[in-house]
Design a protein around this motif. Structure first.
Motif, mmCIF file in Angstrom:
data_model
loop_
_atom_site.group_PDB
_atom_site.id
_atom_site.type_symbol
_atom_site.label_atom_id
_atom_site.label_comp_id
_atom_site.label_asym_id
_atom_site.label_seq_id
_atom_site.Cartn_x
_atom_site.Cartn_y
_atom_site.Cartn_z
ATOM 1 N N ASP A 16 25.832 21.696 74.479
ATOM 2 C CA ASP A 16 26.460 20.771 73.523
ATOM 3 C C ASP A 16 27.779 20.232 74.063
ATOM 4 O O ASP A 16 28.093 19.052 73.880
ATOM 5 C CB ASP A 16 26.669 21.446 72.172
ATOM 6 N N GLU A 17 28.544 21.089 74.740
ATOM 7 C CA GLU A 17 29.804 20.637 75.324
ATOM 8 C C GLU A 17 29.554 19.645 76.456
ATOM 9 O O GLU A 17 30.293 18.662 76.601
ATOM 10 C CB GLU A 17 30.612 21.836 75.830
ATOM 11 N N THR A 20 28.625 16.282 74.917
ATOM 12 C CA THR A 20 29.833 15.605 74.434
ATOM 13 C C THR A 20 30.606 14.995 75.597
ATOM 14 O O THR A 20 31.054 13.846 75.521
ATOM 15 C CB THR A 20 30.724 16.597 73.658
ATOM 16 N N LEU A 21 30.757 15.742 76.670
ATOM 17 C CA LEU A 21 31.459 15.248 77.856
ATOM 18 C C LEU A 21 30.756 14.014 78.425
ATOM 19 O O LEU A 21 31.407 13.020 78.759
ATOM 20 C CB LEU A 21 31.544 16.351 78.915
ATOM 21 N N GLU A 23 28.852 11.861 76.856
ATOM 22 C CA GLU A 23 29.031 10.712 75.958
ATOM 23 C C GLU A 23 30.444 10.158 76.056
ATOM 24 O O GLU A 23 30.628 8.937 76.053
ATOM 25 C CB GLU A 23 28.701 11.103 74.515
ATOM 26 N N GLU A 24 31.442 11.010 76.160
ATOM 27 C CA GLU A 24 32.817 10.537 76.329
ATOM 28 C C GLU A 24 32.961 9.732 77.614
ATOM 29 O O GLU A 24 33.596 8.668 77.621
ATOM 30 C CB GLU A 24 33.786 11.723 76.353
#
Length: 103
Positions: A16-17, A20-21, A23-24
């Motif tokens: 999940d992290e 997120t990374l 997508e950022e």
């Protein structure tokens, strides 16, 4: 047909992290619109080996991929991603030979 595909195989207990990374990074790159970027990135989880993942990154050409690799934001992203991985990644560098669409 030109094109270049890089597949990054990695293992992580923090998917999940990493998502997120990723997508950022994508959002910042799109907003900046200042140089070569992947055409498409596909993230995959291995159904048979829990914790093993693949990122399939497509570029218009090998040259664009190498220019992208030389960017400071790409290096920063890669370093941050590897911190979230359970060991080093494996990189596969592939020249695009054919694309077949079935729809």
């Amino acid at each position: 047909m030109t094109g270049f595909v890089q597949i990054i195989e990695y293992r992580t207990s923090k998917p999940d992290e990493i998502a997120t990374l990723m997508e950022e990074f994508r959002a910042k790159r799109v907003a900046a619109n200042d140089g070569p970027a992947p055409v498409r990135t596909t993230a995959c989880a291995d159904r048979d080996v829990p914790g093993r993942y693949f990122a399939i990154v497509e570029f218009g050409s090998y040259e664009e991929a190498m220019e992208n690799s030389g960017r400071s934001d790409t290096s920063e992203f890669s370093a941050r991603m590897m911190e979230l991985c359970d060991g080093p990644g494996t990189f596969y560098n592939l020249d695009l030979v054919a694309v077949m669409n079935y729809s």
